[in-house]
Write a protein that holds these residues in place. Structure first.
Motif, short mmCIF file in Angstrom:
data_model
loop_
_atom_site.label_atom_id
_atom_site.label_comp_id
_atom_site.label_asym_id
_atom_site.label_seq_id
_atom_site.Cartn_x
_atom_site.Cartn_y
_atom_site.Cartn_z
N LEU A 69 0.83 -1.21 0.00
CA LEU A 69 0.00 0.00 0.00
C LEU A 69 0.86 1.25 0.00
O LEU A 69 0.48 2.28 -0.55
CB LEU A 69 -0.94 0.01 1.22
N TYR A 72 1.52 1.61 -3.76
CA TYR A 72 0.36 1.90 -4.59
C TYR A 72 -0.34 3.21 -4.23
O TYR A 72 -0.85 3.91 -5.11
CB TYR A 72 -0.66 0.76 -4.51
N ILE A 73 -0.38 3.54 -2.94
CA ILE A 73 -1.05 4.77 -2.51
C ILE A 73 -0.04 5.91 -2.32
O ILE A 73 -0.30 7.05 -2.68
CB ILE A 73 -1.83 4.55 -1.19
N LYS A 123 -5.58 -2.75 -6.82
CA LYS A 123 -4.49 -1.84 -7.18
C LYS A 123 -5.01 -0.55 -7.82
O LYS A 123 -4.53 0.55 -7.50
CB LYS A 123 -3.54 -2.57 -8.15
N SER A 126 -6.47 1.78 -5.28
CA SER A 126 -5.39 2.29 -4.42
C SER A 126 -4.69 3.48 -5.08
O SER A 126 -4.43 4.50 -4.43
CB SER A 126 -4.35 1.19 -4.15
N ARG A 147 -7.70 9.18 1.85
CA ARG A 147 -6.74 8.07 1.98
C ARG A 147 -7.25 7.04 2.98
O ARG A 147 -7.12 5.83 2.77
CB ARG A 147 -5.38 8.61 2.42
N THR A 150 -9.79 4.82 1.37
CA THR A 150 -9.16 3.89 0.45
C THR A 150 -8.48 2.75 1.21
O THR A 150 -8.64 1.56 0.86
CB THR A 150 -8.09 4.62 -0.40
N MET A 151 -7.77 3.09 2.28
CA MET A 151 -7.04 2.08 3.05
C MET A 151 -7.97 1.17 3.85
O MET A 151 -7.65 0.00 4.10
CB MET A 151 -6.04 2.76 3.99
#
Length: 245
Positions: A69, A72-73, A123, A126, A147, A150-151
């Motif tokens: 992560l 990707y983030i 993905k 992310s 964020r 998303t997480m």
């Protein structure tokens, strides 16, 4: 220039609530700061403030960092926070404050009413979430809420969630500090608050971690959303009063 100690107390509260709620302190710190300073000064202070608080979170919640992560983030977040930071200089500060207020109200209401909303843990999402959170952080000063959403899809353990989010946030803040400094957002006034905000970042994160042991995060998340809603409404109300004198 005198130091405003009431502002510093509110900054401490913002850091504690941001740590427990999982949204990050900037979602509270930025609108609160706008009641005391101009929008661009608040952006500069937020970057400085976050650097210290995220170093604290990385140290206190260092177990279980999710490297996938982080890639990707984190990478798209850094790229887009730079873009957002440069665009903040072009945009009108009053317009940015309105966008911030509306964003806070819409975001909080959406998740208070539709708490079951989830983002698919893949993905593509992310990268999109990282890009949006980075751009929002650069332009408006806060992107932790996007964020966090998303997480949350990846259902990380509490400490791993905070550590990964903090590490990404640190990358974002480190990048935008240089952009904001180049834009002229970090001057004598902002640097005067640096030691106070650094200390508050450390203390607030520590207290937030201690409190987190006794309060279920989901219950506090709802309370945090209510706080975000109220702050968003207060931001819009302030702008209306400023506009109509």
């Amino acid at each position: 220039m005198k130091v405003d100690y009431i502002f510093l107390l509110l900054a401490l509260i913002a850091e504690i609530i941001g740590t427990i709620g999982g949204f990050g302190s900037s979602v509270f710190f930025v609108p609160i700061g706008n009641f005391y300073f101009d929008f661009y000064s608040v952006l500069g202070m937020t970057a400085i403030f976050h650097l210290s608080s995220n170093i604290s979170k990385i140290f206190l919640f260092k177990k279980g960092l999710d490297k996938k992560l982080l890639l990707y983030i984190g990478v798209p977040s850094v790229l887009f926070v730079i873009i957002g930071g440069f665009l903040s200089k072009i945009a009108n500060s009053a317009v940015l404050e309105i966008v911030l207020g509306v964003f806070l109200v819409v975001f909080s209401l959406l998740f208070l009413i539709k708490s079951e909303i989830v983002v698919l843990p893949n993905k593509k999402n992310s990268i999109i979430g990282g890009s949006l959170s980075g751009f929002s952080a650069g332009l408006l000063g806060t992107g932790g809420a996007i964020r966090g959403l998303t997480m949350a899809a990846f259902n990380l353990e509490k400490s791993a969630f905070i550590a990964t989010s903090a590490f990404i946030d640190f990358m974002i803040d480190f990048s935008r500090t240089f952009v904001y400094y180049g834009n002229g957002y970090i001057g004598k006034q902002e640097l005067m608050y640096l030691p106070f905000l650094f200390a508050i970042g450390l203390v607030g994160t520590y207290l937030g971690k201690r409190i987190l042991k006794y309060i279920p995060q989901e219950k506090f998340r709802r309370l945090s959303l209510i706080f975000i809603l109220l702050i968003g409404l207060a931001t819009i109300t302030k702008l209306m009063f400023d506009y109509w004198g």
